[in-house]
Write a protein that holds these residues in place. Structure first.
Motif, PDB file in Angstrom:
ATOM      1  N   UNK A 318     -14.123  13.957  -8.842  1.00 36.30           N
ATOM      2  CA  UNK A 318     -13.509  13.048  -7.846  1.00 36.30           C
ATOM      3  C   UNK A 318     -11.945  13.160  -8.172  1.00 36.30           C
ATOM      4  N   UNK A 319     -11.316  13.365  -7.368  1.00 35.28           N
ATOM      5  CA  UNK A 319      -9.703  13.661  -7.264  1.00 35.28           C
ATOM      6  C   UNK A 319      -8.980  12.246  -7.158  1.00 35.28           C
ATOM      7  N   UNK A 320      -9.438  11.478  -6.482  1.00 36.45           N
ATOM      8  CA  UNK A 320      -8.812  10.258  -5.869  1.00 36.45           C
ATOM      9  C   UNK A 320      -9.733   9.043  -5.559  1.00 36.45           C
ATOM     10  N   UNK A 321      -9.726   7.830  -6.611  1.00 35.34           N
ATOM     11  CA  UNK A 321     -10.315   6.714  -6.302  1.00 35.34           C
ATOM     12  C   UNK A 321      -9.781   5.571  -5.967  1.00 35.34           C
ATOM     13  N   UNK A 322     -10.344   5.086  -4.904  1.00 33.79           N
ATOM     14  CA  UNK A 322      -9.743   3.621  -4.351  1.00 33.79           C
ATOM     15  C   UNK A 322     -10.643   2.463  -4.896  1.00 33.79           C
ATOM     16  N   UNK A 323     -10.309   1.935  -5.992  1.00 31.74           N
ATOM     17  CA  UNK A 323     -11.161   0.868  -6.616  1.00 31.74           C
ATOM     18  C   UNK A 323     -10.675  -0.260  -6.076  1.00 31.74           C
ATOM     19  N   UNK A 324     -11.289  -1.117  -5.233  1.00 36.02           N
ATOM     20  CA  UNK A 324     -10.593  -2.161  -4.811  1.00 36.02           C
ATOM     21  C   UNK A 324     -10.415  -3.322  -6.006  1.00 36.02           C
ATOM     22  N   UNK A 325      -9.113  -3.791  -6.071  1.00 36.00           N
ATOM     23  CA  UNK A 325      -8.659  -4.600  -7.005  1.00 36.00           C
ATOM     24  C   UNK A 325      -9.096  -6.086  -6.855  1.00 36.00           C
ATOM     25  N   UNK A 326     -10.424  -6.502  -6.788  1.00 35.21           N
ATOM     26  CA  UNK A 326     -10.679  -7.897  -6.408  1.00 35.21           C
ATOM     27  C   UNK A 326      -9.856  -8.634  -7.389  1.00 35.21           C
ATOM     28  N   UNK A 327     -10.166  -8.202  -8.795  1.00 30.95           N
ATOM     29  CA  UNK A 327      -9.332  -8.811  -9.967  1.00 30.95           C
ATOM     30  C   UNK A 327      -9.003  -7.674 -10.955  1.00 30.95           C
ATOM     31  N   UNK A 328      -7.855  -7.985 -11.775  1.00 27.14           N
ATOM     32  CA  UNK A 328      -7.753  -6.900 -12.762  1.00 27.14           C
ATOM     33  C   UNK A 328      -8.622  -6.936 -13.642  1.00 27.14           C
ATOM     34  N   UNK A 329      -9.291  -7.972 -13.973  1.00 22.63           N
ATOM     35  CA  UNK A 329     -10.522  -8.107 -14.941  1.00 22.63           C
ATOM     36  C   UNK A 329     -11.435  -7.222 -14.741  1.00 22.63           C
ATOM     37  N   UNK A 330     -12.078  -7.395 -13.536  1.00 22.15           N
ATOM     38  CA  UNK A 330     -13.016  -6.365 -13.099  1.00 22.15           C
ATOM     39  C   UNK A 330     -12.791  -4.922 -12.818  1.00 22.15           C
TER      40      UNK A 330
END
Length: 400
Positions: A318-330
């Protein structure tokens, strides 16, 4: 049962509105169905050769489908956007993964051979429709068993639980938040969002007390409203925790409440040939997994490996990951637990800076992945997020 092999589903258009801040941002007076209409029209405009009469259905995600975004907003959006009456519409709700789920459902209809052209999208106005809806009413039975009580936790409290269990410090959260703003601002300055964002013309009306007339003012918005040039680690450090007295989750290291919409057009190979369309990407795989509700933010940790397995890919592919930043912690907990490459995660910022219009986010971030892969000549991208009540979702897209 038929042994017919699945066919491929191709994304031929991906567009979105700019994301506005809630509740006092640029879309404070703009209905969510109007944002959806704009996104659908923008997606259709990307494929002028496609006869819209072949589109069978519009599947649209919305996390709080009531009030201004109720009454089956998918069908409303399809009709108001000028699509033929023959195009159906259905609204789906998987909270923060609603937009991604809409894309998956549209792709699956094509993959099993039941459709040749679909619209997938998402819309949400967190300004007009409150976070829990106008009449929240949880089942009292969630208190019958101790393991179900986490359903009643606010999202911020689940983030505190994740920060505690995965030992994510306050400083690490603030540093991650700062990076989100810095990457988003750099992306805006470099024109990284130009291909995916369809500029929106705001029409504002003001009373002229001297003449008794109503003055009309128009302005075009083409960038997400959230990124702040004045964000600093010192400023973030001064913010107080908002969910737990001695906690570490603040407004500054959490996602922004937002308004926005996105839309994609998904077709079969038959449509590619019939209308001589150039595919932007191929939908590859999807997975959703459940986790304990009180640590819902860790959901992608379970969904990502499952989506990779379904695709026959490795994490390094995987070259690009859009990880939704609901919270920085998670976000940090997921990155840490799976060993994700931080350079591949949200290279042009995430929801802490760009905003998180709940049910629209999956469609919006899918548009980001589709165009980023082509712009940077990359192969595989992923959209993934945690989901309220304890879920994680992940979808993989391949550039063609």
């Amino acid at each position: 049962m038929s042994n017919k092999q699945l066919q491929d589903a191709y994304i031929v258009a991906a567009a979105r509105t700019p994301i506005g801040k809630a509740p006092r941002g640029m879309f404070k007076n703009t209905r969510p169905d109007e944002l959806l209409v704009h996104a659908i029209r923008a997606a259709v405009a990307q494929v002028p050769g496609l006869d819209t009469s072949v589109i069978e259905d519009a599947i649209v995600g919305c996390a709080i489908p009531e009030a201004e975004q109720g009454l089956n907003v998918a069908r409303m959006g399809a009709l108001l956007s000028g699509l033929p009456n023959t195009v159906g519409g259905v609204t789906v709700n998987r909270f923060c993964a609603s937009g991604l789920t809409a894309l998956v459902m549209a792709a699956d209809r094509i993959r099993v051979g039941e459709s040749d052209a679909m619209i997938a999208g998402g819309c949400e106005s967190m300004t007009m429709v409150p976070m829990m809806g106008n009449k929240p009413s949880l089942s009292p039975h969630i208190f019958d068993r101790g393991e179900d009580v986490g359903i009643a936790y606010g999202m911020g409290l689940t983030a505190e639980r994740v920060a505690e269990r995965w030992k994510v410090s306050r400083d690490a959260q603030d540093q991650f938040a700062l990076q989100s703003h810095q990457r988003a601002l750099a992306g805006q300055q470099a024109g990284e969002f130009k291909d995916e964002i369809a500029p929106y013309t705001l029409v504002e009306r003001f009373p002229d007390l001297a003449t008794g007339e109503v003055r009309v003012k128009t302005r075009e918005v083409s960038l997400d409203e959230g990124p702040r040039p004045d964000t600093s680690i010192e400023g973030l450090a001064k913010l107080r925790p908002v969910f737990a007295n001695k906690g570490s989750v603040t407004a500054g290291n959490s996602s922004q409440t937002s308004d926005g919409a996105g839309a994609l057009i998904v077709v079969s190979e038959k449509m590619l040939k019939q209308f001589n369309l150039t595919p932007l990407a191929r939908f590859v795989s999807f997975a959703v997994r459940g986790v304990p509700p009180e640590i819902m933010g860790i959901g992608p940790k379970e969904a990502i490996p499952a989506a990779l397995k379904a695709a026959g890919l490795k994490q390094d592919d995987i070259d690009w990951i859009e990880l939704n930043e609901a919270f920085a912690a998670q976000s940090l907990a997921v990155i840490q637990d799976l060993g994700l490459d931080p350079a591949k995660v949200n290279p042009i910022g995430g929801a802490i800076a760009l905003g998180h219009p709940l049910g629209a986010t999956g469609a919006i971030r899918a548009s980001t992945v589709v165009h980023a892969l082509r712009r940077r000549n990359l192969k595989y991208g992923m959209v993934t997020m945690c989901v309220g009540t304890g879920m994680g979702a992940a979808g993989i897209i391949e550039r063609l």
